[in-house]
Design a protein around this motif. Structure first.
Motif, PDB file in Angstrom:
ATOM      1  N   GLN A  83      31.129  42.693  35.793  1.00  0.00           N
ATOM      2  CA  GLN A  83      31.339  42.147  37.137  1.00  0.00           C
ATOM      3  C   GLN A  83      32.642  42.663  37.754  1.00  0.00           C
ATOM      4  OE1 GLN A  83      31.083  37.885  36.856  1.00  0.00           O
ATOM      5  NE2 GLN A  83      28.827  37.892  36.529  1.00  0.00           N
ATOM      6  N   GLU A  84      33.681  42.809  36.910  1.00  0.00           N
ATOM      7  CA  GLU A  84      34.935  43.368  37.431  1.00  0.00           C
ATOM      8  C   GLU A  84      34.731  44.792  37.958  1.00  0.00           C
ATOM      9  OE1 GLU A  84      37.836  43.105  34.393  1.00  0.00           O
ATOM     10  OE2 GLU A  84      38.097  40.928  34.577  1.00  0.00           O
ATOM     11  N   ASP A  85      33.979  45.591  37.212  1.00  0.00           N
ATOM     12  CA  ASP A  85      33.688  46.966  37.679  1.00  0.00           C
ATOM     13  C   ASP A  85      32.914  46.945  39.004  1.00  0.00           C
ATOM     14  OD1 ASP A  85      34.970  47.941  35.480  1.00  0.00           O
ATOM     15  OD2 ASP A  85      33.117  48.160  34.282  1.00  0.00           O
ATOM     16  N   GLN A  86      31.944  46.022  39.113  1.00  0.00           N
ATOM     17  CA  GLN A  86      31.170  45.927  40.357  1.00  0.00           C
ATOM     18  C   GLN A  86      32.072  45.568  41.537  1.00  0.00           C
ATOM     19  OE1 GLN A  86      28.041  43.117  39.620  1.00  0.00           O
ATOM     20  NE2 GLN A  86      26.813  44.561  38.370  1.00  0.00           N
ATOM     21  N   GLN A  87      32.977  44.594  41.329  1.00  0.00           N
ATOM     22  CA  GLN A  87      33.880  44.196  42.410  1.00  0.00           C
ATOM     23  C   GLN A  87      34.825  45.349  42.812  1.00  0.00           C
ATOM     24  OE1 GLN A  87      35.880  40.663  41.093  1.00  0.00           O
ATOM     25  NE2 GLN A  87      34.051  39.346  41.343  1.00  0.00           N
ATOM     26  N   ALA A  88      35.280  46.111  41.844  1.00  0.00           N
ATOM     27  CA  ALA A  88      36.156  47.253  42.145  1.00  0.00           C
ATOM     28  C   ALA A  88      35.409  48.298  42.987  1.00  0.00           C
ATOM     29  CB  ALA A  88      36.665  47.873  40.850  1.00  0.00           C
ATOM     30  N   ARG A  89      34.167  48.582  42.589  1.00  0.00           N
ATOM     31  CA  ARG A  89      33.377  49.547  43.364  1.00  0.00           C
ATOM     32  C   ARG A  89      33.122  49.028  44.789  1.00  0.00           C
ATOM     33  NH1 ARG A  89      30.548  50.208  38.354  1.00  0.00           N
ATOM     34  NH2 ARG A  89      28.909  48.784  39.063  1.00  0.00           N
TER      35      ARG A  89
END
Length: 350
Positions: free
Chosen positions: A107-113
């Motif tokens: 989820q952190e990666d998704q938010q960063a993208r």
């Protein structure tokens, strides 16, 4: 539909799509008129110090540029979006799960993208936006944050290091730019020279054409003048010939008139002679009819059936029609000669 479709023909793009040759050409009709009115290249059109002069920009001083569209895509299509590949985010999340990452990390990666995409969209839509920390507002006074001051010092130091590293690359870029500008200037000069040569050739051709046309016009004028002179001479000679012919024709006309008069006189004489002959014949016929009528009356009184006595001279035998006609004429003459008969005819009382 194959019969109705137009023939497809590929057209080559010209070497000068923006028509820079036209802008550089100072011999055109429009530039001559504008320069005669006081316009110079680089100036705006219209009255000076006009109320709308504030709205003019650098683009108002030049012609409208042309952007070449060499594809079949719609207007407003962005090529950067075409290069984007969709579905990779889902695929990377799946690989991260298979590699043992937790759901929180995914989820952190998704938010960063998502943050990267939103920043890119904001920059494309409204331009780059930078937020700077100013300090803390305590009551009516603004106090600077110590952490922000440290961050500013660090950022300024990093920028100084970057600027020190840049000069080497900037010098190389400047040299490349200078080379490119020199090449462009050389190309522009060559194009201007070629354009000037073309214009000179065109001017020479036009002058030759004008000279040829002037020479042809002069030849035509000379021919016309020679024709006029020949016509005048021919008219003068024809007038002289006509005067001579008129004299001869007057004599001929007089002779013809005399001949006609002689013919008319001869015809009149012939007619008069014929009329006289007719009169003589009529008188002779009347005399013979009178004598024959008197002889017939004497024979009727005597009751004899003898023929009338032969008169002196030659006499023509009368037919029944001529006999009755001559008798009628004789009776008419006797009635005219008799006064009593006339009085009875006209109802005159004595």
């Amino acid at each position: 539909m194959g019969m109705l479709q137009e023939n497809k023909s590929r057209k080559k793009i010209s070497n000068d799509p923006n028509n820079t040759k036209w802008t550089r050409d100072t011999t055109t009709f429009g530039q001559k008129i504008l320069r005669s009115q006081g316009w110079q290249p680089g100036q705006f059109l219209g009255a000076q110090d006009a109320p709308h002069a504030e709205l003019h920009s650098a683009a108002s001083a030049s012609y409208i540029r042309v952007v070449l569209k060499d594809d079949m895509k719609g207007l407003g299509f962005n090529k950067a979006k075409e290069d984007e590949v969709t579905g990779l985010d889902v695929f990377s999340d799946l690989l991260s799960r298979l590699n043992g990452k937790s759901e929180a990390a995914v989820q952190e990666d998704q938010q960063a993208r998502l943050a990267i995409k939103t920043n890119r969209y904001v920059e494309m839509r409204w331009g780059p936006m930078r937020f700077v920390r100013g300090g803390l507002l305590v009551g009516d006074k603004l106090k600077e944050d110590e952490g922000s001051a440290d961050l500013e010092e660090e950022s300024s130091a990093e920028e100084g290091e970057k600027q020190k590293k840049k000069p080497e690359g900037s010098e190389v870029k400047k040299s490349k730019k200078d080379k490119k500008t020199k090449k462009r200037k050389a190309e522009d000069e060559d194009e201007e020279e070629s354009d000037s040569e073309v214009t000179d050739k065109k001017d020479k051709k036009r002058r030759r054409k004008d000279e040829d046309e002037d020479a042809k016009a002069e030849k035509k004028r000379r021919k016309k003048e020679e024709k006029k002179k020949d016509k005048k001479k021919s008219k003068k000679s024809s007038k002289k010939d006509e005067s001579d012919d008129s004299d001869d024709s007057d004599d001929e006309k007089a002779a013809k008139k005399k001949a006609k008069k002689d013919k008319k006189d001869k015809k009149r004489e012939k007619r008069e002679k014929k009329e006289e002959k007719k009169r003589l014949k009529a008188a002779k016929a009347a005399a013979s009819s009178d004598s024959s009528s008197s002889d017939s009356e004497d024979s009727d009184e005597d009751g004899s059936a003898s023929t009338p006595a032969a008169t002196s001279g030659t006499s023509t035998p009368l037919t029944q029609r001529n006999y009755s006609r001559s008798r009628y004429i004789a009776q008419k003459r006797q009635a005219v000669m008799d006064a009593k008969a006339l009085a009875q005819i006209f109802m005159i009382k004595a």
